[in-house]
Design a protein around this motif. Sequence first.
Motif, mmCIF file in Angstrom:
data_model
loop_
_atom_site.group_PDB
_atom_site.id
_atom_site.type_symbol
_atom_site.label_atom_id
_atom_site.label_comp_id
_atom_site.label_asym_id
_atom_site.label_seq_id
_atom_site.Cartn_x
_atom_site.Cartn_y
_atom_site.Cartn_z
ATOM 1 N N UNK A 36 0.816 -1.203 0.000
ATOM 2 C CA UNK A 36 0.000 0.000 0.000
ATOM 3 C C UNK A 36 0.850 1.252 0.000
ATOM 4 N N UNK A 37 0.250 2.346 0.500
ATOM 5 C CA UNK A 37 0.902 3.638 0.379
ATOM 6 C C UNK A 37 1.901 3.928 1.484
ATOM 7 N N UNK A 38 1.916 3.133 2.538
ATOM 8 C CA UNK A 38 2.799 3.411 3.660
ATOM 9 C C UNK A 38 4.216 2.936 3.380
ATOM 10 N N UNK A 39 5.171 3.836 3.564
ATOM 11 C CA UNK A 39 6.568 3.481 3.352
ATOM 12 C C UNK A 39 7.047 2.556 4.463
ATOM 13 N N UNK A 40 7.977 1.677 4.134
ATOM 14 C CA UNK A 40 8.566 0.795 5.145
ATOM 15 C C UNK A 40 9.292 1.634 6.184
ATOM 16 N N UNK A 41 9.272 1.161 7.435
ATOM 17 C CA UNK A 41 9.845 1.938 8.535
ATOM 18 C C UNK A 41 10.834 1.095 9.327
ATOM 19 N N UNK A 76 19.401 -8.605 2.699
ATOM 20 C CA UNK A 76 19.273 -7.150 2.607
ATOM 21 C C UNK A 76 17.805 -6.767 2.699
ATOM 22 N N UNK A 77 17.497 -5.799 3.546
ATOM 23 C CA UNK A 77 16.105 -5.400 3.761
ATOM 24 C C UNK A 77 15.803 -3.983 3.262
ATOM 25 N N UNK A 78 16.784 -3.321 2.669
ATOM 26 C CA UNK A 78 16.492 -2.041 2.053
ATOM 27 C C UNK A 78 17.283 -0.881 2.621
ATOM 28 N N UNK A 79 17.006 0.296 2.047
ATOM 29 C CA UNK A 79 17.655 1.544 2.439
ATOM 30 C C UNK A 79 16.614 2.435 3.104
ATOM 31 N N UNK A 80 16.984 3.030 4.239
ATOM 32 C CA UNK A 80 16.062 3.847 5.013
ATOM 33 C C UNK A 80 16.718 5.185 5.320
ATOM 34 N N UNK A 95 16.188 6.713 20.387
ATOM 35 C CA UNK A 95 15.360 6.012 19.406
ATOM 36 C C UNK A 95 15.570 6.652 18.043
ATOM 37 N N UNK A 96 16.058 5.858 17.109
ATOM 38 C CA UNK A 96 16.337 6.333 15.756
ATOM 39 C C UNK A 96 15.241 5.817 14.830
ATOM 40 N N UNK A 97 14.527 6.722 14.191
ATOM 41 C CA UNK A 97 13.481 6.347 13.244
ATOM 42 C C UNK A 97 13.922 6.649 11.825
ATOM 43 N N UNK A 98 13.700 5.712 10.927
ATOM 44 C CA UNK A 98 14.072 5.902 9.524
ATOM 45 C C UNK A 98 12.952 5.392 8.641
ATOM 46 N N UNK A 99 12.859 5.971 7.479
ATOM 47 C CA UNK A 99 11.743 5.710 6.584
ATOM 48 C C UNK A 99 12.268 5.370 5.208
ATOM 49 N N UNK A 100 11.621 4.431 4.534
ATOM 50 C CA UNK A 100 12.077 4.073 3.189
ATOM 51 C C UNK A 100 11.840 5.196 2.199
ATOM 52 N N UNK A 101 10.929 6.120 2.503
ATOM 53 C CA UNK A 101 10.709 7.262 1.625
ATOM 54 C C UNK A 101 11.769 8.318 1.886
ATOM 55 N N UNK A 102 12.348 8.917 0.846
ATOM 56 C CA UNK A 102 13.354 9.958 1.036
ATOM 57 C C UNK A 102 12.706 11.303 1.355
ATOM 58 N N UNK A 181 11.319 2.268 -1.990
ATOM 59 C CA UNK A 181 11.908 1.194 -1.188
ATOM 60 C C UNK A 181 13.231 0.778 -1.811
ATOM 61 N N UNK A 182 14.241 0.604 -0.965
ATOM 62 C CA UNK A 182 15.530 0.123 -1.449
ATOM 63 C C UNK A 182 16.174 1.035 -2.465
ATOM 64 N N UNK A 183 15.929 2.349 -2.375
ATOM 65 C CA UNK A 183 16.512 3.273 -3.334
ATOM 66 C C UNK A 183 15.792 3.305 -4.666
ATOM 67 N N UNK A 184 14.623 2.669 -4.761
ATOM 68 C CA UNK A 184 13.858 2.627 -6.002
ATOM 69 C C UNK A 184 12.449 3.155 -5.766
ATOM 70 N N UNK A 185 11.850 3.696 -6.819
ATOM 71 C CA UNK A 185 10.455 4.097 -6.775
ATOM 72 C C UNK A 185 9.658 2.974 -7.434
#
Length: 352
Positions: A36-41, A76-80, A95-102, A181-185
């Motif tokens: 869906x629309x939610x980026x991986x976190x 490998x699970x991706x770039x965040x 607490x470090x939060x990162x998102x797959x969306x840039x 996700x993973x540096x790709x759209x």
Amino acid sequence: MDVNVLPAYTVTANDSDITAIIAERFVSLDLVDESGENADKLEIVLADSDPQKPIALPPTGAELALSLGYAGALQAKGIFVCDDVSIQGWPQQLVIGANAAPWDQTPKGKVDFQSHKTRAWKVGTTIGAMVQKMASEHGMDALVSGDLASVNLPHIDQSEESDMNLLLRVAKKYDAIAKPAGGKLIFTKRGAATTASGAALPTISITADMCGAFSMRRSTRESAGTVVAYYHAKRAARRHEVTAGTGEPVKRLKQYFPTQEMALAAAKAELARRARGAFSLSINTPGDPRITAECLLELSGFRKDVNGTWLVKRVRHSLSKAGYRCVIDCELPNSDGEVEDVMNGTVSDNAE
């Protein structure tokens, strides 16, 4: 997966390995992967209770690459992109939060997806061309599933709207997933259990004796039934309707579509969404890095209503001193529905 060996992970920040630094203060790691629309976190919690050695706050925009699994078998699970840092207590933790969306500009060139733009996309622009243009503008690669890449779009106005919001609008009409996700759209068909390149995602076998807890629910409010969509027939003061599926309940889409192709796609998309949502499953299993959103689970050893094939909608990978677990939310995979194109005798004032 051999869950008898120790769970393991590696983390790099802007291509520098920081695994050892994290290990010294490690409390927990959570990765949420969903369709869906939610980026991986990604969330990493570190102990920060030594006032003489406080942890330096990571810079906003740092690119974190995660690999997860077991000793000798990491995936490998991706770039965040680091976009949220908080200090909590007690005991004090970072607490470090990162998102797959840039969300912010990053050291490797990815720029903000949330900036508003005003432009027009002309009639006949394909989904593939739209995603490719947006990806290149944000320093990313485009990955679009073959059955969607060649779809022609109507005229679309992007007025003070972010690229991501526009892509989500288009994805909703075609029952697709649009996410970085993973540096790709990525723009791919929802519920197909394939990657955007068309490769089949793995089917993971899970037996009842592996599970800590599970729940299955059937909701009649989301029964598939029949979906009706309307479009205007050119050179005729009539409207056409297309139907997808059969039986009750009947859902009629309120929007009128300019072409048969768009009406058909919308009807099929809504039918697929309703069919997938009629049954849902939540299950807690030993950690398995192969489990991703949109892959398939094959369950056995449960009662007959639970056994069978399920599509992963969301998975939370949780790693701590207590071990590595996955909490997985599932729905039914796609199934082909009957589609019919019929003439509706109602005169339409707006028909061309």
